[in-house]
Design a protein around this motif. Structure first.
Motif, mmCIF file in Angstrom:
data_model
loop_
_atom_site.group_PDB
_atom_site.id
_atom_site.type_symbol
_atom_site.label_atom_id
_atom_site.label_comp_id
_atom_site.label_asym_id
_atom_site.label_seq_id
_atom_site.Cartn_x
_atom_site.Cartn_y
_atom_site.Cartn_z
ATOM 1 N N LYS A 157 0.863 -1.190 0.000
ATOM 2 C CA LYS A 157 0.000 0.000 0.000
ATOM 3 C C LYS A 157 0.900 1.241 0.000
ATOM 4 O O LYS A 157 2.105 1.122 0.265
ATOM 5 C CB LYS A 157 -0.968 0.015 1.186
ATOM 6 N N ALA A 158 0.279 2.389 -0.267
ATOM 7 C CA ALA A 158 1.080 3.624 -0.347
ATOM 8 C C ALA A 158 1.684 3.966 1.017
ATOM 9 O O ALA A 158 1.064 3.701 2.057
ATOM 10 C CB ALA A 158 0.192 4.766 -0.830
ATOM 11 N N LYS A 159 2.860 4.554 1.018
ATOM 12 C CA LYS A 159 3.467 5.050 2.255
ATOM 13 C C LYS A 159 2.600 6.172 2.810
ATOM 14 O O LYS A 159 1.949 6.875 2.045
ATOM 15 C CB LYS A 159 4.857 5.638 1.933
ATOM 16 N N ASP A 160 2.594 6.329 4.128
ATOM 17 C CA ASP A 160 1.808 7.457 4.639
ATOM 18 C C ASP A 160 2.708 8.635 5.002
ATOM 19 O O ASP A 160 2.285 9.570 5.662
ATOM 20 C CB ASP A 160 0.897 7.035 5.805
ATOM 21 N N HIS A 161 3.963 8.580 4.585
ATOM 22 C CA HIS A 161 4.864 9.723 4.782
ATOM 23 C C HIS A 161 5.694 9.889 3.508
ATOM 24 O O HIS A 161 5.438 9.182 2.520
ATOM 25 C CB HIS A 161 5.747 9.515 6.024
ATOM 26 N N ARG B 262 6.858 10.784 0.001
ATOM 27 C CA ARG B 262 6.095 11.124 -1.215
ATOM 28 C C ARG B 262 4.788 10.346 -1.317
ATOM 29 O O ARG B 262 4.067 10.474 -2.301
ATOM 30 C CB ARG B 262 6.970 10.880 -2.445
ATOM 31 N N LYS B 263 4.523 9.513 -0.307
ATOM 32 C CA LYS B 263 3.266 8.735 -0.231
ATOM 33 C C LYS B 263 3.070 7.818 -1.435
ATOM 34 O O LYS B 263 1.938 7.613 -1.898
ATOM 35 C CB LYS B 263 2.063 9.671 -0.026
ATOM 36 N N ASN B 264 4.168 7.322 -1.956
ATOM 37 C CA ASN B 264 4.083 6.455 -3.140
ATOM 38 C C ASN B 264 3.754 5.015 -2.786
ATOM 39 O O ASN B 264 4.181 4.503 -1.753
ATOM 40 C CB ASN B 264 5.450 6.416 -3.855
ATOM 41 N N GLN B 265 3.023 4.357 -3.682
ATOM 42 C CA GLN B 265 2.922 2.891 -3.610
ATOM 43 C C GLN B 265 3.898 2.279 -4.618
ATOM 44 O O GLN B 265 4.477 1.234 -4.378
ATOM 45 C CB GLN B 265 1.484 2.413 -3.878
#
Ligand SMILES: O=P(O)(O)OC[C@H]1O[C@H](OP(=O)(O)OP(=O)(O)O)[C@H](O)[C@@H]1O
Ligand SMILES: O=C(O)c1cc(=O)[nH]c(=O)[nH]1
Length: 209
Positions: free
Chosen positions: A96-100, A102-105
């Protein structure tokens, strides 16, 4: 090729059978077999064979892509070795996308509309592959194929992949692994029957524990 890769995995001890004290999978289901493809990384000769086999599949099937994509975590090294050997660009996909940050998956440098050829180490229920597809779609990337070391040939994964229009290419699979294990006397007829019973209905088998 499928029997050869299966025999090598079994001879490395990468495949464990434990029907009495089953393994818990990423899906939460329990099952009697666990194939740890991560151990391939530590065996250079076999690792080379796996990389060469992946490249053969790509060439034989004329698979087209802009980037190779590793599914985190166990699919990443396979994509990386193949990308390095083929001198091709690569990205990797988080569950899942990072929550910090660049918030990329999807991590790497890519452009909308590019086509990714995914790498997974093992496909069981196909959920990890589905999560990766969702990540690629959110990043405006496309994908119509995935390469894996082991395909457990589960009906649920087949249904999922067909809904996602993903073609799965495997270096070996449940059929080859169980045939090779029987041939190498690692399991007897009762063991083979038990594995087939699990494979026919993994949810019902798991519910017994
Ligand atoms: O087809 P599925 O039912 O989704 O199961 C297969 C997934 O499970 C394992 O990953 P795991 O979650 O153990 O993480 P890892 O790749 O980080 O080792 C494996 O590497 C696949 O990604
Ligand atoms: O379903 C899983 O999580 C799984 C099964 C297996 O045999 N090997 C593995 O690495 N993961």
């Amino acid at each position: 090729m499928k029997m050869d890769i299966a025999r090598n995995l079994l001879n490395l001890g990468a495949v464990k059978f434990s029907p009495q004290n089953p393994f818990t999978y990423a899906s939460g289901l329990k099952g009697p077999i666990y194939c740890d493809n991560r151990t391939i990384l530590s065996h250079v000769e076999f690792r080379d064979q796996v990389v060469a086999a992946f490249i053969e599949v790509i060439k034989q099937n004329k698979l087209s892509f802009d980037q190779l994509g590793g599914i985190a975590t166990a699919g990443i090294p396979h994509a990386a070795f193949v990308a390095d050997r083929m001198k091709k660009p690569m990205v990797y996909v988080r569950p899942k996308a990072k929550d910090h940050g660049r918030k990329n998956q999807v991590e790497g440098d890519y452009k909308p509309g590019q086509k990714v050829l995914l790498f997974e180490d093992l496909v069981n229920q196909g959920a990890s592959l589905e999560d990766s597809m969702a990540g690629l779609t959110s990043a405006e990337l496309t994908c119509d194929a995935c390469l894996c070391v082991v395909d457990y040939e589960m009906q649920s994964a087949k249904t999922r992949l067909s809904e996602l229009s993903i073609h799965l290419y495997s270096l070996t699979d449940f059929s080859a692994l169980t045939s090779a294990a029987f041939e190498l006397n690692l399991i007897n007829q009762d063991g083979l029957n038990l594995l087939r019973e699990w494979h026919a209905d993994p949810k019902a088998w798991s519910a017994k524990f």
